[in-house]
Design a protein around this motif. Structure first.
Motif, PDB file in Angstrom:
ATOM      1  N   PHE A 410       0.836  -1.202   0.000  1.00  0.00           N
ATOM      2  CA  PHE A 410       0.000   0.000   0.000  1.00  0.00           C
ATOM      3  C   PHE A 410       0.876   1.259   0.000  1.00  0.00           C
ATOM      4  O   PHE A 410       0.639   2.199  -0.769  1.00  0.00           O
ATOM      5  CB  PHE A 410      -0.905   0.035   1.237  1.00  0.00           C
ATOM      6  N   ASN A 411       1.868   1.265   0.872  1.00  0.00           N
ATOM      7  CA  ASN A 411       2.734   2.446   0.985  1.00  0.00           C
ATOM      8  C   ASN A 411       3.490   2.694  -0.314  1.00  0.00           C
ATOM      9  O   ASN A 411       3.616   3.852  -0.759  1.00  0.00           O
ATOM     10  CB  ASN A 411       3.722   2.262   2.135  1.00  0.00           C
ATOM     11  N   GLN A 412       3.995   1.616  -0.921  1.00  0.00           N
ATOM     12  CA  GLN A 412       4.721   1.775  -2.177  1.00  0.00           C
ATOM     13  C   GLN A 412       3.811   2.322  -3.268  1.00  0.00           C
ATOM     14  O   GLN A 412       4.194   3.221  -4.031  1.00  0.00           O
ATOM     15  CB  GLN A 412       5.314   0.430  -2.611  1.00  0.00           C
ATOM     16  N   TYR A 413       2.593   1.792  -3.339  1.00  0.00           N
ATOM     17  CA  TYR A 413       1.685   2.218  -4.397  1.00  0.00           C
ATOM     18  C   TYR A 413       1.212   3.658  -4.179  1.00  0.00           C
ATOM     19  O   TYR A 413       1.135   4.450  -5.124  1.00  0.00           O
ATOM     20  CB  TYR A 413       0.480   1.270  -4.437  1.00  0.00           C
ATOM     21  N   GLN A 414       0.935   4.000  -2.933  1.00  0.00           N
ATOM     22  CA  GLN A 414       0.517   5.377  -2.638  1.00  0.00           C
ATOM     23  C   GLN A 414       1.638   6.362  -2.959  1.00  0.00           C
ATOM     24  O   GLN A 414       1.381   7.461  -3.455  1.00  0.00           O
ATOM     25  CB  GLN A 414       0.091   5.496  -1.171  1.00  0.00           C
TER      26      GLN A 414
END
Length: 420
Positions: A410-414
């Motif tokens: 999630f953090n990488q995609y955000q």
């Protein structure tokens, strides 16, 4: 960790409840499209609905639950495994991955409003391929690679795959509509028991899957001449069973000689019109070859065909050699594996890279999406057997690592969305 133990207990209770649904009273058997399979599917779908997922049953019988992101450009990340079994199976092969995924989505649902992408949980209907001697029916439909030529294929009772799909409430003509388009995939994650002894022997709860071995499955038949066991001289026989026996030992010897990167197995032998006082005239057997090295797999296939042909020629037998399945080796995605490696390490576990000798639904999915897998320690590596078992602390560790992996994703995609 206490929270994950409680969640693992709930997951384990669901696994046991699903295992109680079987085609026979003495073991666990839920093959594709049978009444027992449909009861198990309905149970799993009910759990999906209780978790608040947007749920449906597609035409091949996959149970699908979805958390929808508010992001208008969102793609789909799939968490999945299968709920069909082999005959007289264990209870963890497949269901562990599905019900571990269900726990993850139950806890994700509270954060659904900020999901950067869609998350879909899938209980695939047919990975084992027992009923129709196929594999990956469910995942091939979702990946868009289902072969319609399989629809006329019949089971032991003469029921076609198309008929079985209709009995389940599906429509064979609309299978293609159930695929996730290739440009809509973000990735794929599957948790699965190891089905091998490495984690058990090292007392490590989880491992990183780096690759999935390719497979060649062959059905071959030796034909000779049936005759009376008491009247045909030994040196005048065309004994098909003796030829098959020689091949079995040749396959074992080949596998031992090349054991560093290959396994070779004859697991099935069918003697036609078998009788104790008859020389076997026709014998059919299986050959299963697996390697993560495509070149080595091809070479083994050719070498064992040559040996089978030589045995048949020397014994004056005919040989029919039929390739049933050819699956190329699969490398898990480097980017997703890097995140999973970080998740394992961040949770305090050693990172153990393993190649899967068994096939998984990640194989067809990998043709359209990045795929990664997490192995979970199982009792002595036993699988496809009622003794199959995953222990509570290991399931808890798998939940912890999987949740950390999703958080990193999630953090990488955000972060990628926020870049100009």
């Amino acid at each position: 960790m206490e929270n994950y133990i409680a969640r693992a207990e709930k997951t384990l209770a669901r696994i046991h409840e699903l295992a109680a649904i079987s085609e026979d009273a003495d073991g666990i058997t839920r093959t594709f499209g049978t009444p027992a399979f449909l009861r198990g599917s309905a149970l799993v779908r009910g759990w999906f609905e209780q978790a608040g997922l947007s749920t449906r049953l597609d035409s091949i019988g996959n149970v699908r639950g979805r958390l929808v992101s508010p992001n208008p450009a969102a793609k789909t990340f799939v968490i999945a495994s299968h709920i069909d079994t082999v005959v007289n199976a264990g209870r963890f092969d497949g269901p562990l991955g599905v019900l571990l995924g269900l726990d993850l989505l139950e806890n994700l649902r509270e954060d659904q409003a900020v999901l950067p992408f869609h998350v879909e949980l899938i209980a695939f209907s047919d990975e084992e391929g027992v009923r129709f001697h196929t594999t990956y029916l469910g995942s091939k439909v979702v990946a868009g690679s289902f072969d319609p030529d399989l629809l006329p294929k019949t089971d032991a009772a003469g029921i076609s795959l198309a008929e079985a799909i209709k009995t389940m409430g599906g429509n064979p003509a609309t299978l293609a509509d159930d695929a996730i388009p290739a440009d809509q995939w973000l990735g794929y994650f599957e948790a699965h028991i190891e089905q091998g002894p490495v984690l058990w022997e090292q007392n490590i709860p989880v491992a990183l899957v780096t690759a999935i071995a390719g497979q060649r499955r062959v059905e071959l038949t030796f034909k000779g001449m049936a005759g009376h066991a008491g009247t045909v001289p030994m040196d005048m026989r065309q004994d098909a069973l003796a030829g098959a026996a020689e091949l079995v030992l040749a396959v074992e010897k080949f596998g031992l000689t090349h054991k560093a990167g290959l396994v070779a197995t004859v697991g099935k032998l069918d003697v036609r019109h078998a009788a104790s006082n008859v020389i076997a005239g026709e014998v059919t057997c299986s050959l299963d070859l697996r390697s993560a090295d495509a070149t080595r797999l091809d070479a083994a296939y050719e070498a064992l065909y040559a040996q089978a042909d030589a045995i048949a020629t020397r014994r004056q037998l005919s040989l029919h050699w039929h390739l049933v399945q050819h699956t190329a080796p699969v490398l898990c995605d480097a980017g997703l594996n890097a995140l999973l490696t970080t998740a394992i390490a961040d949770c305090g576990y050693p990172v153990v890279p393993l190649v899967s000798g068994a096939g998984h639904d990640a194989v067809p999915v990998s043709t359209v999406a990045p795929a990664t897998m997490l192995f979970v320690r199982c009792f002595k590596g036993i699988s496809h057997n009622p003794l199959e078992n995953a222990e509570l602390p290991d399931i808890a560790a798998a939940l912890q690592v999987s949740e950390c992996f999703l958080s990193l994703l999630f953090n990488q995609y955000q972060s990628s969305l926020s870049r100009p």
